[in-house]
Design a protein around this motif. Sequence first.
Motif, short mmCIF file in Angstrom:
data_model
loop_
_atom_site.label_atom_id
_atom_site.label_comp_id
_atom_site.label_asym_id
_atom_site.label_seq_id
_atom_site.Cartn_x
_atom_site.Cartn_y
_atom_site.Cartn_z
N GLY A 233 75.63 25.39 -0.23
CA GLY A 233 74.55 25.63 -1.17
C GLY A 233 73.18 25.37 -0.57
N LEU A 234 72.16 25.81 -1.30
CA LEU A 234 70.77 25.69 -0.86
C LEU A 234 70.05 24.62 -1.67
CD1 LEU A 234 69.79 29.48 -0.62
CD2 LEU A 234 70.65 28.00 1.21
N ILE A 235 69.20 23.85 -0.98
CA ILE A 235 68.31 22.89 -1.62
C ILE A 235 66.92 23.52 -1.70
CG2 ILE A 235 67.32 20.58 -1.55
CD1 ILE A 235 70.33 20.48 -1.79
N HIS A 236 66.43 23.71 -2.92
CA HIS A 236 65.11 24.28 -3.15
C HIS A 236 64.15 23.16 -3.57
CE1 HIS A 236 66.70 28.53 -3.69
NE2 HIS A 236 67.80 27.81 -3.89
N ILE A 237 63.01 23.05 -2.90
CA ILE A 237 61.96 22.12 -3.32
C ILE A 237 60.84 22.93 -3.96
CG2 ILE A 237 60.22 20.46 -2.55
CD1 ILE A 237 62.08 19.65 -0.29
N ASP A 238 60.48 22.58 -5.19
CA ASP A 238 59.44 23.30 -5.94
C ASP A 238 58.31 22.33 -6.26
OD1 ASP A 238 61.24 25.51 -6.06
OD2 ASP A 238 62.20 24.63 -7.82
N LEU A 239 57.11 22.61 -5.73
CA LEU A 239 55.99 21.69 -5.89
C LEU A 239 54.71 22.42 -6.27
CD1 LEU A 239 56.45 19.40 -2.74
CD2 LEU A 239 56.93 18.79 -5.11
N PHE A 240 53.87 21.72 -7.02
CA PHE A 240 52.53 22.18 -7.34
C PHE A 240 51.55 21.25 -6.63
CE2 PHE A 240 55.30 22.98 -11.01
CZ PHE A 240 55.20 24.37 -11.09
N THR A 241 50.55 21.83 -5.96
CA THR A 241 49.62 21.02 -5.18
C THR A 241 48.21 21.56 -5.26
OG1 THR A 241 49.11 20.24 -2.93
CG2 THR A 241 50.22 22.34 -3.10
N ARG B 130 64.72 25.78 1.10
CA ARG B 130 63.63 26.58 0.57
C ARG B 130 62.52 25.65 0.10
NH1 ARG B 130 66.56 29.64 2.67
NH2 ARG B 130 67.53 31.54 1.88
N LEU B 131 61.29 26.08 0.29
CA LEU B 131 60.12 25.33 -0.18
C LEU B 131 59.19 26.28 -0.89
CD1 LEU B 131 58.25 22.84 -0.31
CD2 LEU B 131 57.40 23.47 1.96
N THR B 132 58.98 26.05 -2.19
CA THR B 132 58.03 26.84 -2.96
C THR B 132 56.83 25.96 -3.28
OG1 THR B 132 59.76 28.22 -3.93
CG2 THR B 132 57.63 28.16 -5.07
N ARG C 57 59.59 30.02 7.43
CA ARG C 57 59.44 31.48 7.41
C ARG C 57 59.09 31.91 5.99
NH1 ARG C 57 63.47 35.09 6.13
NH2 ARG C 57 65.02 33.42 6.31
N LEU C 58 58.00 32.66 5.84
CA LEU C 58 57.62 33.17 4.53
C LEU C 58 58.64 34.23 4.13
CD1 LEU C 58 55.25 32.84 2.45
CD2 LEU C 58 54.27 34.90 3.48
N ILE C 59 59.31 34.05 2.98
CA ILE C 59 60.42 34.94 2.64
C ILE C 59 60.06 35.97 1.58
CG2 ILE C 59 62.21 33.35 3.36
CD1 ILE C 59 62.56 32.47 0.49
N PRO D 281 45.74 35.08 -11.79
CA PRO D 281 44.36 35.36 -12.19
C PRO D 281 43.43 34.15 -12.09
CG PRO D 281 45.87 36.41 -13.72
CD PRO D 281 46.70 35.54 -12.82
N LYS D 282 43.97 32.95 -12.22
CA LYS D 282 43.14 31.74 -12.14
C LYS D 282 43.10 31.15 -10.73
CE LYS D 282 43.36 30.45 -16.99
NZ LYS D 282 43.61 29.36 -17.97
N GLY D 283 43.66 31.87 -9.76
CA GLY D 283 43.50 31.47 -8.37
C GLY D 283 44.60 30.65 -7.77
N ALA D 284 45.68 30.36 -8.51
CA ALA D 284 46.82 29.66 -7.92
C ALA D 284 47.58 30.63 -7.04
CB ALA D 284 47.73 29.11 -9.01
N VAL D 285 48.04 30.14 -5.90
CA VAL D 285 48.76 30.99 -4.94
C VAL D 285 50.14 30.40 -4.68
CG1 VAL D 285 48.74 32.04 -2.65
CG2 VAL D 285 46.58 31.62 -3.84
N MET D 286 51.18 31.23 -4.86
CA MET D 286 52.54 30.78 -4.62
C MET D 286 52.99 31.21 -3.23
SD MET D 286 56.17 31.86 -6.38
CE MET D 286 56.26 33.31 -5.32
N HIS D 287 53.47 30.24 -2.45
CA HIS D 287 54.06 30.50 -1.14
C HIS D 287 55.52 30.08 -1.21
CE1 HIS D 287 49.90 30.58 0.54
NE2 HIS D 287 49.71 29.61 -0.36
N ARG D 288 56.43 30.96 -0.82
CA ARG D 288 57.85 30.61 -0.82
C ARG D 288 58.39 30.75 0.59
NH1 ARG D 288 60.14 32.90 -5.65
NH2 ARG D 288 59.68 30.88 -6.58
N TYR D 289 58.90 29.64 1.13
CA TYR D 289 59.34 29.58 2.52
C TYR D 289 60.83 29.23 2.62
CZ TYR D 289 54.32 28.98 3.47
OH TYR D 289 52.96 29.13 3.53
#
Length: 206
Positions: A2-10, A148-150, A175-177, A184-192
Amino acid sequence: MGLIHIDLFTTLDGVAQAPGGPDEDTENGFEFGGWQAPLIDELVGGQVTSGMAGMDALLLGRRTYDIFAAYWPHQEEGADGSIARLFNHLPKYVASRQSRSLEWANSTLLGPDPGVAVRELRDRHANIHVIGSLDFVQTLFTEQLFDRLTLWVYPILLGSGKKVFADGVVPTNLRLIEPAVTSPKGAVMHRYAIADGVPGVGDMSA
């Protein structure tokens, strides 16, 4: 496995402490609890929800577990009902240095060695998500126990507060996947995804 996904807001300067509410985590006198709320929009909400597809377990630090356990069991009939039903029925694993009772249904305390316990979880579940849990995440970064890191990065600077990479990390390739998503409010999601090897170096003057 299985995969471990880390989901964070910063924030842009790496602060990830207490994005959800004023009383979420006031440690060290943090005064900006709830900093994410003014910057939430439908795109962020939709992407967060879609990112839960396939989730079959939650892995949480003690503080985040307590926050979730006080909130989600009472939300199945509200606007967040679909998320509440998912969270309430999923197996939940809690990393804590202390023995304690867990009242939220389907909750289990990890063993004394979190590294061993997390590796065992990979044999039981396909997609395990770590949401928030900033202190516990430092252990996962240090031991490279994630797949995975989001990161949702918000256009504000707070200066002080617990940081995403507070304790440093093992040099790691990512690696960006999928393409980055900007709200619209400027938040950017990066998923690696974690990648093989260690970061390379070169000489740009050559």
